[in-house]
Motif scaffolding. Structure first.
Motif, short mmCIF file in Angstrom:
data_model
loop_
_atom_site.label_atom_id
_atom_site.label_comp_id
_atom_site.label_asym_id
_atom_site.label_seq_id
_atom_site.Cartn_x
_atom_site.Cartn_y
_atom_site.Cartn_z
N ILE A 182 0.85 -1.20 0.00
CA ILE A 182 0.00 0.00 0.00
C ILE A 182 0.89 1.25 0.00
N GLU A 218 6.19 -10.71 -0.59
CA GLU A 218 5.02 -10.39 -1.41
C GLU A 218 5.48 -9.70 -2.68
N PHE A 258 -8.24 -9.04 -0.23
CA PHE A 258 -7.61 -7.97 -1.02
C PHE A 258 -7.39 -8.33 -2.47
N VAL A 294 -5.48 -7.77 -7.85
CA VAL A 294 -5.70 -6.79 -6.77
C VAL A 294 -7.14 -6.27 -6.84
C1 2NL Z 1 -0.17 -15.81 1.31
C2 2NL Z 1 -0.92 -15.00 0.34
C3 2NL Z 1 -1.06 -12.88 -0.67
C4 2NL Z 1 -1.34 -10.67 -1.49
C5 2NL Z 1 -0.74 -11.56 -0.63
C6 2NL Z 1 -1.64 -8.24 -1.82
C7 2NL Z 1 -1.15 -7.00 -1.55
C8 2NL Z 1 -1.82 -5.91 -1.99
C9 2NL Z 1 -2.97 -6.03 -2.71
C10 2NL Z 1 -3.42 -7.28 -2.96
CL1 2NL Z 1 -1.27 -4.35 -1.64
N1 2NL Z 1 -2.76 -8.36 -2.51
N2 2NL Z 1 -0.97 -9.34 -1.39
C11 2NL Z 1 -2.29 -11.11 -2.39
C12 2NL Z 1 -2.62 -12.45 -2.40
C13 2NL Z 1 -2.02 -13.35 -1.54
O1 2NL Z 1 -0.44 -13.71 0.23
O2 2NL Z 1 -0.51 -16.90 1.55
N3 2NL Z 1 0.90 -15.31 1.86
C14 2NL Z 1 1.71 -16.02 2.78
#
Ligand code: 2NL
Length: 346
Positions: A182, A218, A258, A294
């Motif tokens: 963000i 990420e 998200f 997103v």
């Molecule tokens: C997981 C899954 C994820 C995201 C992280 C993200 C960040 C923004 C907007 C949308 Cl700013 N998405 N991050 C999206 C999908 C999955 O992590 O299992 N992490 C350990």
């Protein structure tokens, strides 16, 4: 005293001084004796004072003897000094000798922690696709960690993250590195290709598969015309670089507040190759990360127009990737800093 007496006295003094010089044990001792004979108030000077009492015609004769005697004493001290210096140098060289054959003390070689090394490898792979590493704070505010990621207060999805709060109103230890994304959206105009590695925190009962601290990497891409196909292609490249070129991959439906749609990204089981084994719960697949497009609301919170831009994001737990890489089965090993464990990753 007469000429003969004074001459005798001078010769006696010379013989004594020569013997004393030859008998000195050190240069310091020699120096003291030299002063005693040749110094301003030395014994030669005292004898020479007697010259004044001689008749005028005797004085040059005694003066010549005195010069000879003085020269002889000087020479004796010089010889003795040179001999002593040579001896003292030899003694010092022997005492201060360095044994150049002594083996050196070994330097202990350090190494990267397996989690840091794995995070670096992940960043290196995505770096080859133009993704740039950013960092965000570990203490975040509720707005950036949750609300801007489409996780409103009192919403049931908050239960997905067991949060550690700090003693400052509306602040907490980040539960994921997404709030860093963000912040990147706020500070950067599209196109964006950002990577956020870092430590995250959750309130957990600790066991082999739950820790209160863990690492995430990420990724976020925002541009015009970014699609789910781009996401799939990128993640395939990642899986092939990390686990081998031939590995099969798949998307499964997932859920994150998200992203929409959201997916789980699986790679064929690294243990059995897909036929099914305990490591993959007999599914033939291993989930290595979560991802999705997103959510438009999240783009908006990031100051990006969702009518013009699309984005995808993915996130992975570094411990999980490291476990698969190294065959580690207990998360707690990463935190204990036991060298017997860490030294296996050099
Ligand atoms: C997981 C899954 C994820 C995201 C992280 C993200 C960040 C923004 C907007 C949308 Cl700013 N998405 N991050 C999206 C999908 C999955 O992590 O299992 N992490 C350990």
């Amino acid at each position: 005293m007469d000429l003969a007496g004074l001459t005798r006295e001078l010769h006696a003094l010379r013989d004594e001084a020569v013997a004393v010089a030859a008998g000195a044990a050190t240069t310091d001792e020699l120096g003291a004796h030299e002063l005693d004979y040749l110094g301003k108030k030395g014994r030669l000077t005292v004898v020479l004072r007697g010259i004044g009492a001689l008749p005028a015609e005797d004085r040059p004769k005694v003066g010549a003897v005195a010069n000879e005697v003085q020269a002889a004493i000087r020479l004796a001290f010089e010889d003795a000094r040179s001999t002593l210096r040579t001896r003292e140098l030899a003694i010092r060289l022997a005492a201060e000798a360095v044994d150049v054959t002594t083996p050196g003390r070994p330097l202990r070689r350090g190494s990267l922690h397996p989690i840091i090394e794995t995070a670096a490898r992940i960043c290196e792979i995505f770096g080859q696709f133009g993704f740039v590493v950013h960092e965000g704070p570990e203490v975040e505010d509720d707005l950036t960690n949750f609300q801007m990621l489409n996780i409103p207060p009192d919403h049931p999805s908050r239960d997905l993250w067991d949060t550690l709060y700090v003693d400052v109103e509306n602040h907490l230890l980040r539960t994921h590195t997404s709030p860093g994304q963000i912040r990147v959206m706020h500070s950067t105009k599209p196109p964006i290709r950002a990577l956020l590695p870092g430590r995250c925190f959750r309130y957990e009962a600790i066991d082999a598969s739950h820790a209160s601290e863990f690492f995430q990497v990420e990724g976020l891409m925002v541009d015009e015309g970014t699609t789910m196909g781009d996401l799939r292609g990128l993640l395939d490249q990642f899986a092939h670089a990390m686990y081998g070129a031939g590995k099969r991959t798949r998307f499964r439906p997932g859920y994150y507040p998200f992203t929409e749609p959201s997916v789980a990204f699986d790679v064929e089981c690294l243990v059995c190759g897909g036929s099914g084994c305990p490591a993959c719960s007999r599914t033939g697949w291993m989930t290595i990360l979560g991802a999705g497009m997103v959510h438009p609301v999240v783009l908006q919170y990031g100051g990006i127009d969702p009518e013009r831009y699309q984005g995808f994001a993915f996130g992975m737990g570094v411990e999980r990737i490291a476990n698969l890489r190294h065959g580690v089965g207990d998360l707690r090993l990463y935190m204990e800093n036991d060298l017997r464990f860490l030294e296996q990753f050099r």
